[in-house]
Enzyme design. Structure first.
Site, mmCIF file in Angstrom:
data_model
loop_
_atom_site.group_PDB
_atom_site.id
_atom_site.type_symbol
_atom_site.label_atom_id
_atom_site.label_comp_id
_atom_site.label_asym_id
_atom_site.label_seq_id
_atom_site.Cartn_x
_atom_site.Cartn_y
_atom_site.Cartn_z
ATOM 1 N N ARG A 41 -45.611 23.774 -9.836
ATOM 2 C CA ARG A 41 -44.732 23.143 -8.846
ATOM 3 C C ARG A 41 -44.749 23.899 -7.509
ATOM 4 O O ARG A 41 -44.643 23.270 -6.455
ATOM 5 C CB ARG A 41 -43.304 23.058 -9.394
ATOM 6 N N LYS A 198 -37.688 7.783 -30.528
ATOM 7 C CA LYS A 198 -36.602 6.830 -30.726
ATOM 8 C C LYS A 198 -36.659 5.643 -29.768
ATOM 9 O O LYS A 198 -36.881 5.809 -28.572
ATOM 10 C CB LYS A 198 -35.250 7.535 -30.551
ATOM 11 N N GLY A 374 -37.635 12.674 -15.659
ATOM 12 C CA GLY A 374 -36.513 11.740 -15.612
ATOM 13 C C GLY A 374 -36.681 10.673 -14.556
ATOM 14 O O GLY A 374 -36.361 9.497 -14.779
#
Length: 397
Positions: A41, A198, A374
């Protein structure tokens, strides 16, 4: 996506002698002693900073690091190791400035690092007073941290509201361009791979993509739930039986559009979840009650690979099986290699996906690798990220 691009401002000579505030994503992993263990990064932030310096700007850079408590700075929260590494990469000293909200001294051609922005009280809640103080520090605000683009915080959103000019840095602009190419104006067929443990964590993504993609490939525990919805026995495999109706709804939504969710025709099973477990290839109809499905079978993998080779655009989020175990990596490996060999534009994101890309050495063959976990997932959900919204709004003012 209509935003002001920092590269354009630099090319037009509009940042010379200006105070430029860059919000970067320098949240790097560290060891117990505070040493940086992986600096991707920081290296990725260099082009934007160097661009500003080359244009003659007075440059301020900040980022969050870890999860500090607002108003309670600790030495472990410090960006000092980051400033040192950035200095090494830039070939110049990068002074670290603490307590910077009320004023920063920096001259054109210089760069300073502003201490961990998440220590400032009001940062996470996007306090307007804090945002106005940050905006007063600069002439140009540059958002170059896609990993924070889904958060409306003072240093990512509020400052963009109040700064004289708010623009997208090269990293953020590249993410915007890749997302637009893959999702807003894709070359068809558009194939999405959504895998993970999931369905519940990816349900909104699956529903959003089902309205747009030509083929929706599911993998991992998600695939097990879809197999169960298709009436197949999955033994003691990870699944979410309470979400069968949701899985069926996704399948039906795809079918209504003439699209498909391919259900595995063969799988790789084991009796235990372990790296040394005996792997057995079975037809999807032959799974025993005590079996664990840990990968798609070779027949399914080859069928998916053939479909990926015909794709125009590929969106990839998640491995197809337990690729960390050699006996259960074939599905992910075959699909990864097919994506690499395909002429389609591909965009990939998510931690496990990046690990698979690195494991199979296909970085150069992926059209765009998204760095924001995210934020990438929220884009797939069909959400408009706060950073995109505010920069778009400011471009129109």
């Amino acid at each position: 996506m209509n935003v002001i691009r920092f590269s354009d401002l630099c090319a037009q000579g509009k940042v010379a002698a200006k105070r430029v505030f860059i919000r970067a994503d320098l949240n790097v992993p560290q060891d117990a002693q505070g040493g940086i263990t992986e600096d991707t990064r920081i290296r990725a932030s260099v082009p934007c900073i160097q661009m500003a310096l080359d244009a003659g700007a007075a440059v301020m850079v900040t980022s969050h690091l870890g999860r500090p408590t607002e108003g309670a700075f600790k030495p472990a929260d410090s960006l000092a190791p980051v400033a040192q590494r950035l200095g090494e990469l830039l070939g110049r000293a990068v002074p670290l400035v603490a307590d910077w909200v009320d004023g920063v001294t920096v001259a054109p051609g210089q760069v300073v690092m502003l201490e961990n922005c998440r220590v400032n009280p009001g940062e996470k809640k996007n306090d307007p007073a804090l945002a106005r103080k940050m905006a007063a520090l600069c002439d140009v605000f540059v958002h170059d941290a896609f990993g924070t683009a889904h958060r409306a915080e003072a240093s990512t959103y509020g400052i963009a509201e109040y700064a004289p000019v708010a623009c997208a840095g090269p990293l953020l602009a590249a993410e915007m361009d890749a997302i637009a190419k893959a999702l807003l104006a894709p070359k068809r067929p558009l194939v999405a791979i959504v895998a993970g443990s999931k369905v519940s964590t990816k349900l909104t993504i699956l529903k959003s993509l089902a309205a747009n993609v030509d083929q929706l490939i599911v993998g991992g525990g998600i695939a097990n739930t879809f197999m169960l919805a298709a009436g197949l026995n999955i033994g003691k495999s990870l699944a979410e039986p309470d979400l069968l109706d949701q899985a069926k709804a996704v399948i039906e939504a795809m079918q209504a559009r003439g699209a498909a969710v391919p259900i595995p025709t063969d799988v790789v099973t084991a009796k235990t979840f372990a790296a040394d477990a005996v792997a057995t290839v079975k037809a999807a109809t032959d799974v025993a009650d005590d079996d664990l499905i840990l990968d798609i079978g070779p027949q399914t993998a080859q069928a998916l690979a053939a479909q990926l080779m015909r794709a125009g655009t590929i969106v990839w989020n998640g491995p197809l099986g337990v690729f960390e175990f050699a006996a259960f990596e074939n599905g992910t490996k075959v699909v990864a290699q097919a994506i690499a060999a395909s002429s389609a534009f591909s965009i990939a994101g998510g931690g496990d996906t990046l690990a698979a890309i690195a494991k199979y050495g296909i970085e150069a063959q992926i059209g765009y690798i998204s760095t924001g976990g995210g934020a990438f997932l929220e884009v797939l959900e069909g959400k408009t990220l706060p950073a995109f919204e505010i920069l778009g709004r400011r471009a129109g003012t």
